[in-house]
Design a protein around this motif. Structure first.
Motif, PDB file in Angstrom:
ATOM      1  N   HIS A 104       0.839  -1.216   0.000  1.00  0.00           N
ATOM      2  CA  HIS A 104       0.000   0.000   0.000  1.00  0.00           C
ATOM      3  C   HIS A 104       0.862   1.249   0.000  1.00  0.00           C
ATOM      4  CE1 HIS A 104      -3.793  -2.133   0.928  1.00  0.00           C
ATOM      5  NE2 HIS A 104      -2.956  -3.015   1.456  1.00  0.00           N
TER       6      HIS A 104
ATOM      7  N   ASP B 200      -3.771   3.681   2.356  1.00  0.00           N
ATOM      8  CA  ASP B 200      -3.388   3.929   3.750  1.00  0.00           C
ATOM      9  C   ASP B 200      -1.943   3.546   4.060  1.00  0.00           C
ATOM     10  OD1 ASP B 200      -3.773   1.235   3.530  1.00  0.00           O
ATOM     11  OD2 ASP B 200      -5.321   1.098   5.074  1.00  0.00           O
TER      12      ASP B 200
ATOM     13  N   HIS C 256      -6.048   0.088  -1.543  1.00  0.00           N
ATOM     14  CA  HIS C 256      -7.462  -0.221  -1.321  1.00  0.00           C
ATOM     15  C   HIS C 256      -8.338   0.548  -2.324  1.00  0.00           C
ATOM     16  CE1 HIS C 256      -6.687  -2.126   2.607  1.00  0.00           C
ATOM     17  NE2 HIS C 256      -5.934  -1.109   2.934  1.00  0.00           N
TER      18      HIS C 256
ATOM     19  N   HIS D 192       2.640  -1.375   4.594  1.00  0.00           N
ATOM     20  CA  HIS D 192       1.919  -0.095   4.706  1.00  0.00           C
ATOM     21  C   HIS D 192       2.878   1.028   5.120  1.00  0.00           C
ATOM     22  CE1 HIS D 192      -1.878  -2.412   4.696  1.00  0.00           C
ATOM     23  NE2 HIS D 192      -2.578  -1.295   4.750  1.00  0.00           N
TER      24      HIS D 192
HETATM   25 FE    FE Z   1      -4.745  -1.018   4.742  1.00  0.00          FE
END
Ligand code: FE
Ligand code: AMP
Ligand code: FE
Ligand code: ZN
Length: 290
Positions: A8, A13, A38, A253
Motif C-alpha cells: 500500500h 493507507d 485499497h 503499509h
Molecule cells: Fe490497509
C-alpha cells in the motif's frame, strides 16, 4: 527473484508514495512488486513512471468486499485483483462509489470523535488526501498521533478505531462474487487476501472458499503476516483441494505497520501462472536509463 504481491502507498493507507515504495522494495532486494492500494488504481501511473531499471511492477488493487461468512452471517473480505484493465467501466464506477463511501464514513467517524472533544480537524484531514486515493482508519490514526492523543497507530486502533468500537462505522462494500466477476471480466486474476486473519474479526468458513473457487477465484494469500502457522496449514490444504494458487506477500503499509516489504513472498512459478492467466494489463518492467 523476490516477489511481493501486496503493498500500500499514500494512494490508500500506506505512508510511502508509490515512488518511495519502489525504492524501499529495491533497497530490500525485492524485484517484483504489486501495488495493491485499497479500492483504487490511481497509484499505478506514478509507480510505473518511477520504476527502477530491472524491477517489475504488477498493477493491482485490494478490493473491500463483503461475503457470506458461511455461518448465516456476513464478514469483510479483501480481494486482491491483478493485471486487469483499469478502464473497465463497471469496475471504475464501483471503485469510485467505494472511495466516496470511504470518505463519507471517515468524515462521520471524525465528527463523532470531534463531538467527544478529540482534537481532530475533519475537513483538513480529508482535504489532505490525494485525488482518487482511498481514505481509511489509518488516516484517523495518524491524526490522533499528530494531535498527541496516542503514540502509535496500533494504540489508535486499540483505543479508538477497532471494528465495533465507540467510533467505528461500517461501510457498504462490494459483494465479493461481484468483485471477482468484474476483475475477471476485465482480464484480471483474483486472490483472497489474508483470508484467515482472525485477529481482525470474523472470517469466511472453508465452504465459502470452495464456493468462490467455483465462481472463478484464482488464489489464496497464504503467507501473510497476520496468519499463524496453523492458519497457513489450513489454507494451503484448502488451496490444494480447490485448485487455487498459493501466494505470499507482506501487506506493506510503510510506517503504518511494522512489517517489512518483501517479508513474505510468492514463488516464481505461481507468479508466472498468475501472469499467464491474465489479459487485462501487462506486467511493467523498468527500463534501464539510456
Ligand atoms: Fe490497509
Ligand atoms: P478501513 O479500510 O478504513 O476499514 O481500515 C482498515 C485498515 O486499517 C487495514 O487495511 C489496515 O491497513 C489498517 N489496520 C487495521 N488494524 C490495524 C492495527 N491494529 N494497526 C495498524 N493498522 C491497522
Ligand atoms: Fe487487507
Ligand atoms: Zn492490504
Amino acid at each position: 527473484m523476490p516477489i511481493d504481491l501486496h503493498t500500500h502507498s499514500t494512494t490508500s493507507d500506506g505512508t510511502d508514495t508509490p515512488a518511495e515504495l519502489l525504492r524501499a522494495a529495491a533497497h530490500a532486494g525485492v524485484d517484483t512488486v504489486a501495488l495493491t492500494d485499497h479500492d483504487t488504481t490511481a497509484g499505478w501511473r506514478e509507480a510505473a513512471a518511477a520504476l527502477p531499471a530491472g524491477m517489475r511492477l504488477v498493477p493491482g488493487v485490494e478490493w473491500s468486499c463483503v461475503s457470506s461468512d458461511g455461518r448465516g452471517g456476513y464478514c469483510s473480505v479483501h480481494l486482491l485483483g491483478y493485471l486487469f484493465d483499469p478502464e473497465s467501466p463497471a469496475l471504475v464506477a464501483e471503485q469510485a462509489r467505494l472511495r466516496a463511501e470511504r470518505r463519507k464514513r471517515l468524515r462521520l467517524m471524525a465528527m463523532r470523535m470531534a463531538e467527544d472533544h478529540l482534537p481532530i480537524d475533519t475537513e483538513g484531514l480529508l482535504a489532505g488526501l490525494p485525488e482518487d486515493s482511498s481514505a481509511g482508519r489509518p488516516h484517523l490514526a495518524r491524526a490522533l498521533i499528530a494531535a498527541g492523543v496516542v503514540a502509535t497507530v496500533d494504540q489508535a486502533f486499540a483505543e479508538y478505531l477497532n471494528t465495533g468500537g465507540r467510533y467505528y462505522l461500517a461501510r457498504v462494500d462490494t459483494p465479493v462474487e461481484r468483485a471477482i466477476e468484474m476483475i475477471t471480466a476485465a482480464g484480471g486474476v483474483t486472490v483472497m487476501a489474508h483470508a484467515f486473519a482472525r485477529t481482525r474479526g470474523s472470517v469466511v468458513s472453508p465452504r465459502v472458499i470452495a464456493e468462490l473457487a467455483d465462481r472463478g477465484l484464482t488464489g489464496l494469500e497464504v503467507d501473510h503476516p497476520d496468519h499463524d502457522p496453523a492458519a497457513r496449514v489450513e489454507l494451503r490444504m484448502l488451496a490444494a483441494e480447490h485448485g487455487l494458487l498459493v501466494t505470499g506477500a507482506s501487506d506493506y503499509h510503510g510506517t503504518n505497520k511494522s512489517v517489512k516489504i518483501g517479508q513474505e513472498r510468492t514463488a516464481d512459478d505461481v507468479f508466472a501462472e498468475l501472469v499467464a492467466r491474465s489479459t487485462g494489463t501487462p506486467v511493467i518492467t523498468g527500463e534501464s536509463a539510456t
